[in-house]
Design an enzyme around this catalytic site. Sequence first.
Site, PDB file in Angstrom:
ATOM      1  N   ARG A  62      30.984  17.718  43.060  1.00  0.00           N
ATOM      2  CA  ARG A  62      29.946  16.721  42.734  1.00  0.00           C
ATOM      3  C   ARG A  62      30.238  15.468  43.559  1.00  0.00           C
ATOM      4  O   ARG A  62      30.839  14.512  43.104  1.00  0.00           O
ATOM      5  CB  ARG A  62      30.014  16.446  41.228  1.00  0.00           C
ATOM      6  CG  ARG A  62      28.962  15.522  40.732  1.00  0.00           C
ATOM      7  CD  ARG A  62      27.698  16.128  40.186  1.00  0.00           C
ATOM      8  NE  ARG A  62      27.758  17.354  39.472  1.00  0.00           N
ATOM      9  CZ  ARG A  62      26.849  18.334  39.621  1.00  0.00           C
ATOM     10  NH1 ARG A  62      25.846  18.200  40.467  1.00  0.00           N
ATOM     11  NH2 ARG A  62      26.963  19.457  38.929  1.00  0.00           N
ATOM     12  N   ARG A  98      27.240  26.438  50.283  1.00  0.00           N
ATOM     13  CA  ARG A  98      28.050  25.320  49.798  1.00  0.00           C
ATOM     14  C   ARG A  98      29.346  25.742  49.125  1.00  0.00           C
ATOM     15  O   ARG A  98      30.211  24.903  48.879  1.00  0.00           O
ATOM     16  CB  ARG A  98      27.232  24.409  48.870  1.00  0.00           C
ATOM     17  CG  ARG A  98      26.793  25.036  47.569  1.00  0.00           C
ATOM     18  CD  ARG A  98      26.043  24.021  46.695  1.00  0.00           C
ATOM     19  NE  ARG A  98      25.683  24.593  45.410  1.00  0.00           N
ATOM     20  CZ  ARG A  98      25.359  23.882  44.333  1.00  0.00           C
ATOM     21  NH1 ARG A  98      25.354  22.579  44.390  1.00  0.00           N
ATOM     22  NH2 ARG A  98      25.020  24.483  43.204  1.00  0.00           N
ATOM     23  N   HIS A 167      22.266  17.595  50.586  1.00  0.00           N
ATOM     24  CA  HIS A 167      22.128  17.097  49.207  1.00  0.00           C
ATOM     25  C   HIS A 167      23.003  15.845  49.024  1.00  0.00           C
ATOM     26  O   HIS A 167      24.010  15.867  48.306  1.00  0.00           O
ATOM     27  CB  HIS A 167      22.564  18.218  48.267  1.00  0.00           C
ATOM     28  CG  HIS A 167      22.212  18.054  46.820  1.00  0.00           C
ATOM     29  ND1 HIS A 167      22.530  16.932  46.089  1.00  0.00           N
ATOM     30  CD2 HIS A 167      21.594  18.884  45.962  1.00  0.00           C
ATOM     31  CE1 HIS A 167      22.124  17.097  44.832  1.00  0.00           C
ATOM     32  NE2 HIS A 167      21.548  18.272  44.736  1.00  0.00           N
ATOM     33  N   ASP A 211      13.865  13.716  39.111  1.00  0.00           N
ATOM     34  CA  ASP A 211      14.116  14.916  39.919  1.00  0.00           C
ATOM     35  C   ASP A 211      12.800  15.287  40.583  1.00  0.00           C
ATOM     36  O   ASP A 211      11.968  15.981  39.990  1.00  0.00           O
ATOM     37  CB  ASP A 211      14.640  16.049  39.026  1.00  0.00           C
ATOM     38  CG  ASP A 211      15.271  17.187  39.834  1.00  0.00           C
ATOM     39  OD1 ASP A 211      15.073  17.228  41.064  1.00  0.00           O
ATOM     40  OD2 ASP A 211      15.960  18.033  39.221  1.00  0.00           O
ATOM     41  N   GLU A 270      17.953  13.679  49.251  1.00  0.00           N
ATOM     42  CA  GLU A 270      18.333  14.897  49.949  1.00  0.00           C
ATOM     43  C   GLU A 270      17.333  15.180  51.057  1.00  0.00           C
ATOM     44  O   GLU A 270      16.167  15.476  50.794  1.00  0.00           O
ATOM     45  CB  GLU A 270      18.377  16.032  48.926  1.00  0.00           C
ATOM     46  CG  GLU A 270      19.256  15.643  47.734  1.00  0.00           C
ATOM     47  CD  GLU A 270      18.977  16.453  46.480  1.00  0.00           C
ATOM     48  OE1 GLU A 270      18.630  17.638  46.604  1.00  0.00           O
ATOM     49  OE2 GLU A 270      19.107  15.900  45.377  1.00  0.00           O
TER      50      GLU A 270
HETATM   51  O1  TA6 Z   1      18.487  18.223  43.889  1.00  0.00           O
HETATM   52  C1  TA6 Z   1      18.242  18.111  42.565  1.00  0.00           C
HETATM   53  C2  TA6 Z   1      18.879  19.243  41.844  1.00  0.00           C
HETATM   54  O2  TA6 Z   1      18.316  20.450  42.234  1.00  0.00           O
HETATM   55  C3  TA6 Z   1      18.748  18.942  40.355  1.00  0.00           C
HETATM   56  O3  TA6 Z   1      17.746  19.702  39.746  1.00  0.00           O
HETATM   57  C4  TA6 Z   1      20.145  19.123  39.829  1.00  0.00           C
HETATM   58  O4  TA6 Z   1      20.347  20.304  39.215  1.00  0.00           O
HETATM   59  C5  TA6 Z   1      20.991  18.874  41.066  1.00  0.00           C
HETATM   60  O5  TA6 Z   1      20.266  19.316  42.157  1.00  0.00           O
HETATM   61  C6  TA6 Z   1      22.414  19.347  41.075  1.00  0.00           C
HETATM   62  O6  TA6 Z   1      22.543  20.713  41.149  1.00  0.00           O
HETATM   63  P1  TA6 Z   1      23.968  21.391  41.008  1.00  0.00           P
HETATM   64  O7  TA6 Z   1      23.728  22.864  41.137  1.00  0.00           O
HETATM   65  O8  TA6 Z   1      24.821  20.857  42.143  1.00  0.00           O
HETATM   66  O9  TA6 Z   1      24.518  20.974  39.681  1.00  0.00           O
END
Ligand code: TA6
Length: 298
Positions: A62, A98, A167, A211, A270
């Site tokens: 994260r 990723r 992202h 979002d 993103e």
């Molecule tokens: O980019 C937005 C998103 O798709 C959200 O819906 C949220 O889930 C985020 O990415 C993070 O996703 P992750 O799979 O890294 O927890």
Amino acid sequence: MATYQVVNEQHGELNCWRITSDRAELLIAQQGAQILSYQHVGEPPLLWLSDQAIFRQGKSVRAGVPVCWPWFGNLQRNPEAVQGMFHGTQAPAHGLARTRDWKLLGIEEAASALRIEFELPEAQGDLPHWPHDVELKLLIVMGDALELTLTSRNRGNSSVTISQALHSYFAVSDVREARVEGVEGLDYIETLADWEQRQQQGALTFAGETDRIYLNTPGQLSIVDPHWNRRITLNSRGSRSAVIWNPWTDRAQALPDMADDGWQRMLCIETANVWDDVVELKPGAVHALHVAIGSEGL
Ligand code: TA6
């Protein structure tokens, strides 16, 4: 860039490199070729690294810039052409790139910048249930700006359709005080209201979970952060869509790798190819998704 230093570090289960120049410091993991943090000397961090980040193999951190490829988000929400590329039953969120180890091709100094290049060799036919042959490279240039270029080249004999995103998690003093400029008047998909299409009025400010997929995005978006007296600029090419995300209180609490108040200090913009902006690569075709991230005073 007169001098720079590269130090190999282990963070939990992840092999990483810390690259320091006279202007900036970058931490990058081999898994996902994922930038974990980035900071200009004398400034607060530009990219955000969660206080509760988990450094585990097979799990995206994260932080920084996870590379979402060859699909973005929930595969079922992608156009059929993207869905049809995957032949498995369990499609991980945000694709396959990723959470896999990339290969560091090299770090070299060129024209007063540092070029760091990675490749995902598995994309050439060895990804699980994704039997296509694509040369996938990520070039990172540390210069006046931090430039990222994700290049996909179809080496196979049939078309490949992908969605993707850089992202990026940006660090902000307080998301409730920040705003995103460049989205004024754009259509967006509100994923939190049944994926309804809406139109943005004015700059985007934050007062709850956000979002959204912005459509037909311009070449520049920016984050204005009055407390830190900073504008973060994102100049993109090869992209006409952007996802803007902040989990806010309840979603942040549900995320094991984010502090309960972590949402206050981050904001994802993103740079993407999603929705009606997915990329069809004919045999031999190349697509480059590019963003240059810079900062300036207000
Ligand atoms: O980019 C937005 C998103 O798709 C959200 O819906 C949220 O889930 C985020 O990415 C993070 O996703 P992750 O799979 O890294 O927890």
